[in-house]
Design a protein around this motif. Structure first.
Motif, PDB file in Angstrom:
ATOM      1  N   ARG A 138      -5.518  -9.440  -1.604  1.00  0.00           N
ATOM      2  CA  ARG A 138      -6.883  -9.095  -1.194  1.00  0.00           C
ATOM      3  C   ARG A 138      -6.881  -8.221   0.056  1.00  0.00           C
ATOM      4  NH1 ARG A 138      -7.683 -15.144  -2.600  1.00  0.00           N
ATOM      5  NH2 ARG A 138      -8.529 -15.000  -4.720  1.00  0.00           N
ATOM      6  N   GLN A 139      -6.014  -8.538   1.011  1.00  0.00           N
ATOM      7  CA  GLN A 139      -5.948  -7.693   2.209  1.00  0.00           C
ATOM      8  C   GLN A 139      -5.449  -6.298   1.864  1.00  0.00           C
ATOM      9  OE1 GLN A 139      -4.854  -9.567   6.088  1.00  0.00           O
ATOM     10  NE2 GLN A 139      -4.267 -11.316   4.838  1.00  0.00           N
ATOM     11  N   ALA A 140      -4.563  -6.197   0.884  1.00  0.00           N
ATOM     12  CA  ALA A 140      -4.107  -4.873   0.447  1.00  0.00           C
ATOM     13  C   ALA A 140      -5.259  -4.068  -0.145  1.00  0.00           C
ATOM     14  CB  ALA A 140      -2.975  -5.016  -0.571  1.00  0.00           C
ATOM     15  N   MET A 141      -6.142  -4.733  -0.896  1.00  0.00           N
ATOM     16  CA  MET A 141      -7.307  -4.039  -1.438  1.00  0.00           C
ATOM     17  C   MET A 141      -8.241  -3.589  -0.323  1.00  0.00           C
ATOM     18  SD  MET A 141      -7.225  -3.457  -4.633  1.00  0.00           S
ATOM     19  CE  MET A 141      -8.907  -2.845  -4.643  1.00  0.00           C
ATOM     20  N   ILE A 142      -8.462  -4.434   0.678  1.00  0.00           N
ATOM     21  CA  ILE A 142      -9.286  -4.036   1.827  1.00  0.00           C
ATOM     22  C   ILE A 142      -8.687  -2.800   2.490  1.00  0.00           C
ATOM     23  CG2 ILE A 142     -10.076  -4.718   4.126  1.00  0.00           C
ATOM     24  CD1 ILE A 142     -10.183  -7.613   3.077  1.00  0.00           C
ATOM     25  N   ALA A 143      -7.354  -2.800   2.638  1.00  0.00           N
ATOM     26  CA  ALA A 143      -6.671  -1.701   3.338  1.00  0.00           C
ATOM     27  C   ALA A 143      -6.793  -0.372   2.611  1.00  0.00           C
ATOM     28  CB  ALA A 143      -5.200  -2.058   3.535  1.00  0.00           C
ATOM     29  N   THR A 144      -7.050  -0.395   1.303  1.00  0.00           N
ATOM     30  CA  THR A 144      -7.216   0.878   0.582  1.00  0.00           C
ATOM     31  C   THR A 144      -8.495   1.599   0.993  1.00  0.00           C
ATOM     32  OG1 THR A 144      -8.459  -0.069  -1.292  1.00  0.00           O
ATOM     33  CG2 THR A 144      -6.031  -0.089  -1.435  1.00  0.00           C
ATOM     34  N   GLY A 145      -9.455   0.868   1.577  1.00  0.00           N
ATOM     35  CA  GLY A 145     -10.724   1.464   1.960  1.00  0.00           C
ATOM     36  C   GLY A 145     -11.734   1.542   0.842  1.00  0.00           C
ATOM     37  N   GLN A 146     -11.378   1.076  -0.345  1.00  0.00           N
ATOM     38  CA  GLN A 146     -12.286   1.206  -1.486  1.00  0.00           C
ATOM     39  C   GLN A 146     -13.525   0.328  -1.361  1.00  0.00           C
ATOM     40  OE1 GLN A 146     -10.198   1.749  -5.539  1.00  0.00           O
ATOM     41  NE2 GLN A 146      -8.606   0.798  -4.279  1.00  0.00           N
ATOM     42  N   LEU A 147     -13.431  -0.755  -0.569  1.00  0.00           N
ATOM     43  CA  LEU A 147     -14.597  -1.606  -0.354  1.00  0.00           C
ATOM     44  C   LEU A 147     -15.493  -1.064   0.760  1.00  0.00           C
ATOM     45  CD1 LEU A 147     -12.627  -3.638  -1.868  1.00  0.00           C
ATOM     46  CD2 LEU A 147     -13.808  -5.431  -0.617  1.00  0.00           C
ATOM     47  N   GLY A 148     -15.036  -0.043   1.464  1.00  0.00           N
ATOM     48  CA  GLY A 148     -15.754   0.411   2.650  1.00  0.00           C
ATOM     49  C   GLY A 148     -15.577  -0.595   3.770  1.00  0.00           C
ATOM     50  N   SER A 149     -16.454  -0.537   4.757  1.00  0.00           N
ATOM     51  CA  SER A 149     -16.386  -1.466   5.873  1.00  0.00           C
ATOM     52  C   SER A 149     -16.756  -2.875   5.404  1.00  0.00           C
ATOM     53  CB  SER A 149     -17.340  -1.018   6.986  1.00  0.00           C
ATOM     54  OG  SER A 149     -17.321  -1.936   8.057  1.00  0.00           O
ATOM     55  N   VAL A 150     -15.866  -3.832   5.655  1.00  0.00           N
ATOM     56  CA  VAL A 150     -16.096  -5.219   5.234  1.00  0.00           C
ATOM     57  C   VAL A 150     -16.840  -5.954   6.346  1.00  0.00           C
ATOM     58  CG1 VAL A 150     -14.968  -7.410   4.716  1.00  0.00           C
ATOM     59  CG2 VAL A 150     -14.110  -5.283   3.701  1.00  0.00           C
ATOM     60  N   ASP A 151     -17.981  -6.586   5.996  1.00  0.00           N
ATOM     61  CA  ASP A 151     -18.757  -7.267   7.032  1.00  0.00           C
ATOM     62  C   ASP A 151     -19.185  -8.681   6.649  1.00  0.00           C
ATOM     63  OD1 ASP A 151     -20.704  -6.739   5.158  1.00  0.00           O
ATOM     64  OD2 ASP A 151     -22.063  -5.704   6.526  1.00  0.00           O
ATOM     65  N   GLN A 152     -18.771  -9.161   5.459  1.00  0.00           N
ATOM     66  CA  GLN A 152     -19.124 -10.521   5.049  1.00  0.00           C
ATOM     67  C   GLN A 152     -17.942 -11.168   4.324  1.00  0.00           C
ATOM     68  OE1 GLN A 152     -22.995 -10.915   2.977  1.00  0.00           O
ATOM     69  NE2 GLN A 152     -23.371  -8.781   3.547  1.00  0.00           N
ATOM     70  N   VAL A 153     -17.625 -12.384   4.732  1.00  0.00           N
ATOM     71  CA  VAL A 153     -16.558 -13.142   4.078  1.00  0.00           C
ATOM     72  C   VAL A 153     -17.006 -14.593   3.941  1.00  0.00           C
ATOM     73  CG1 VAL A 153     -14.209 -14.051   4.294  1.00  0.00           C
ATOM     74  CG2 VAL A 153     -14.671 -11.676   4.893  1.00  0.00           C
TER      75      VAL A 153
END
Length: 363
Positions: free
Chosen positions: A136-151
């Motif tokens: 999941r962190q690798a997917m975040i690092a691709t930037g495809q989700l944009g800025s992550v602000d909710q978990v």
């Protein structure tokens, strides 16, 4: 590494200490046990017979006979400070279990007596190193989700959950405002540390919920006691960004070209059906991309052991002069926020954090 990293264990041979023993046995080319401190002689002899390791009654006896690259502390938080100080006095690197201290006063003592003097200590917080969390962190690092602000984290309790929140949100030592509540109901008794249930009974279940506002970023905590071992309750994590979300193993995205994408995080195991490579996790795919590849294959380790093996591998590199990976600063912050979550749930009041001295320490 050209030769196995040698580590000693300080602990009573209990549930957690045996994780490290199993991992060392499964990965003999990477790790070797350089003795254990087991204060009870009868338990020590039992560990020697079961695991083929040398045991000692005191830390002094161990260090007189062994020369470990680092020491793993697998003792209760209340007992860890004295051991950490004794090892810091000898400049021996330490990998200590979570949490590093049991309350805020003890965390401040750890900071004053260890962190501020530059003691070489890391903390075995394994949850961010689960294969699925690395994916999941690798997917975040691709930037495809944009800025992550909710978990939303519904996986484990307090500081473990906070460590995942901060990792996924990219949070450092920002202040947080917390609101919490508790709901009590009944559920069927399930597995525990001692094994599967032995009778079909209903037991009380407390579900703790908390809202963590980091100022522009939101963490939601949702945990039911013993949920992570339950047969009847699922663990859950969701990560939401500007362009999409990860909902457990499902990924939904919208590209800049206004195209909808849906992907799954798919585990790939060897040893299934006609495959004869042995049984182990090869990795995790998202579409055509490997977002996690198991560095310990083909050892037969389950996810919690893989995560702890990752901590050990990073610790071996750290002890040899490599980078820190999860030190007392981050561990103290996660534990502190976990304490505030518990307070918000207990009191029903909105709790605000205050900046602690470790937040201003240069890393």
């Amino acid at each position: 590494m050209s030769k196995p990293a040698v580590f000693s264990i300080v602990g009573g041979g209990g549930f957690r200490a045996q994780y490290f023993l199993r991992i060392a046995r499964a990965l003999p080319d990477q790790f070797r046990i350089g003795g254990m401190v087991v204060r009870d002689e009868t338990k020590g002899r039992a560990m020697e017979g079961k695991w083929g390791v040398c045991t000692y009654r005191t830390l002094e006896q161990l260090l007189a006979s062994e020369d470990p690259d680092f020491v793993v502390l697998s003792v209760p938080a209340a007992a860890s400070l004295s051991y950490m100080e004794a090892l810091a006095d000898r400049d021996i690197p330490v990998l200590t279990e979570t949490p590093p201290a049991a309350d805020l006063d003890a965390l401040l003592q750890v900071h004053e007596r260890l962190t501020s003097r530059g003691a070489r200590i890391q903390v075995a917080e394994q949850y961010p190193y689960y294969p699925a969390q690395i994916a999941r962190q690798a997917m975040i690092a691709t930037g495809q989700l944009g800025s992550v602000d909710q978990v939303t984290v519904s996986i484990s309790h307090l500081y473990h959950a906070v460590s995942l929140m901060r990792a996924m949100l990219g949070i450092g030592f920002e202040d947080v405002e917390i609101r919490g509540m508790r709901y009590t109901s009944e559920w069927v008794a399930g597995p525990g540390r001692s094994g599967p249930p032995t009778e079909d009974v209903l037991v009380p279940a407390t579900r703790d919920l908390a809202w963590l506002d980091f100022g522009g970023k939101l963490g939601i905590y949702d945990f039911t006691a013993n949920q992570h071992r339950s047969w009847t309750r699922s663990n859950h994590i969701s990560i939401r960004g500007q362009r999409g979300e990860i909902w457990d193993d499902r990924i939904r995205l919208q590209t800049p070209a206004c195209t909808e994408l849906q992907l799954d995080l798919r585990r790939v195991n060897k040893g299934e059906y006609e495959n004869a490579e042995g049984y182990f996790l090869k990795g995790i795919l998202a579409g055509e991309s490997w977002v996690y590849e198991n560095p310990f294959a083909p050892a037969r380790l389950y996810d919690d052991e893989l995560a702890i093996a990752t901590c050990l591998s990073k610790m071996a590199a750290y002890a040899a002069g490599g980078p820190a990976f999860y030190g007392l600063l981050d561990a103290s912050q996660d534990t502190y926020i976990g304490l505030l979550i518990a307070e918000a749930i207990r009191t029903g009041e909105t709790i605000r954090s205050t900046r602690q001295p470790w937040a201003d320490t240069n890393r």
